[in-house]
Design an enzyme around this catalytic site. Sequence first.
Site, PDB file in Angstrom:
ATOM      1  N   THR A 342      68.667  -2.146  -2.101  1.00  0.00           N
ATOM      2  CA  THR A 342      68.113  -3.295  -2.837  1.00  0.00           C
ATOM      3  C   THR A 342      66.599  -3.417  -2.664  1.00  0.00           C
ATOM      4  OG1 THR A 342      68.766  -4.662  -0.957  1.00  0.00           O
ATOM      5  CG2 THR A 342      70.227  -4.654  -2.851  1.00  0.00           C
ATOM      6  N   SER A 368      60.900  -9.918  -0.048  1.00  0.00           N
ATOM      7  CA  SER A 368      61.039  -9.474  -1.437  1.00  0.00           C
ATOM      8  C   SER A 368      60.096  -8.298  -1.618  1.00  0.00           C
ATOM      9  CB  SER A 368      60.665 -10.593  -2.402  1.00  0.00           C
ATOM     10  OG  SER A 368      60.583 -10.085  -3.709  1.00  0.00           O
ATOM     11  N   ARG A 369      60.652  -7.119  -1.949  1.00  0.00           N
ATOM     12  CA  ARG A 369      59.795  -5.926  -2.063  1.00  0.00           C
ATOM     13  C   ARG A 369      59.051  -5.891  -3.397  1.00  0.00           C
ATOM     14  NH1 ARG A 369      64.479  -3.141   0.327  1.00  0.00           N
ATOM     15  NH2 ARG A 369      64.222  -3.364   2.567  1.00  0.00           N
ATOM     16  N   VAL A 370      59.355  -6.839  -4.288  1.00  0.00           N
ATOM     17  CA  VAL A 370      58.584  -6.962  -5.526  1.00  0.00           C
ATOM     18  C   VAL A 370      57.439  -7.946  -5.293  1.00  0.00           C
ATOM     19  CG1 VAL A 370      58.672  -7.689  -7.943  1.00  0.00           C
ATOM     20  CG2 VAL A 370      60.530  -6.335  -6.968  1.00  0.00           C
TER      21      VAL A 370
END
Length: 516
Positions: A342, A368-370
């Site tokens: 994810t 959150s990697r975004v």
Amino acid sequence: MSVHENQIGADSFSQIANAIKNFNFLMQPREIGLVISVSTGIATVSGLPNVGFEELLQFQNGLFGIAYNLDEEEVGVILLGDNSLLKAGDEVERTGRVMDILVGNGLIGRVMDPLGQPLDNKGSIQFEKRLPIERPAHAIMERSAVAVPLLTGIKVIDALIPVGRGQRELILGDRQTGKTAIAIDAILNQHDKNVICIYCAIGQRASAVAKVIANLKEKGAMEYTIVMVAKGNDSPGIAYCAPYAATSIAEYFMEQGRDVLIVYDDLTHHARAYRELSLLLRRPPAREAFPGDIFYIHSRLLERATHLNDELKGGSITALPIIETEAQNISAYIPTNLISITDGQIYLSPKLFKLGVLPAVDVGKSVSRVGGKAQLAAYRSIAKLKLEYAQFEELENFARFGTRLDENTAKSIEHGIRIRECLKQEELQQLNSLEQILVLLSLKNGLLDTIPLEKIKECENNLLKNSNQIPNEIQQRITSDEKLQDKDINIILNIAKEILAPFQDNSKLNHHHIEK
């Protein structure tokens, strides 16, 4: 020849034509095998030499199964229903197709199982076509970057761990820490955002699923939601198929250019159902008795969630898979698999839950990697909040030892306590971006630091009630993803000061310095 004789001749001709058609159908070669043995959730079949992997097989009593183990002498079949309907010696026939699911606009507002059967007593489901439940994910060149926010209405997520359309954000935590509540809040917050929502319940208790459906109906969310249910007492084959079937429905809408939010609740039950089937099919077990391809079953599922480029109409699937941890162990086998697949995770802490900090999101372990790329620009004015909160948690641990604290440390702790208090939020109470920005800007700029702790909730409610005092042009800038100017921030802070003035503790106010 009379008209009557002509009619008899025409009838005879049509009867002969039908007889020839039926004869041709009956003379077509059909592959029929026999059931050798049956056990919970699976059957072993012989006599189907040309059967394909994952082909759908039909038993004589209407039960279906998926051909999964293709050995030389026999075929291991995953049953999609009650194995008590079968016995050794029963006939089984190839269908020549893989398992599919009905898709179409008629599914919206319905409750169904992974076989497409309705569960809501509203009659048969109207559909446009059928799609295979297993489909290859879209190629990298067909995707575009995640750049549009998917607002959940939850302050701590939208401000600190933002989710974008097309992102895959894992929700994990021990049982009874509020994982489903966060996912349901996210669904409820899409009511005016033109997002189709799919809630896929895998192996949940019927009472828990009924409660979720009741909440969705009460808030009017079933108008844009599809609920797929694989109940806890269903066969493991149905639990295994459920998320793939739900994703195919989501892909149908995505390929029309729609945005979709899909919740898998939860993939722990999915992994266990697959482990059960694999062990029964005598596949070699690996770590924790899971089969060697346990990573692949989840990666091929979640890889289908994406944001398509404009040439493919720009639709998206945002996935919120849920995983249950045991004793807060996020480094266990299945959680680490999903963390690596994810684009970030929201970790719910039982310690925070017991302290009444709800939602119990552990900001330190969540990511959150975004990140800010999928966040409204207005949220960048409160960018330091996550760092301040993390520093407070570190300092709070030291302060417990009873050490003497200097003035700056004491201020940081006071400020952190108020951040924690303001990030609390009631279940099923979503806030829009304007309300969130007003509260969080007031918090970041220290306006709440001089207010007694017991009045914080009342102050926050007052801010929310008066959020419409913010000028319309600033409101539009917040919702249209424009960056807030310094003068906009000053106008918002001045409005907040007026609203909060009656609550201020004047003795603290004289000593307090508000950051500019």
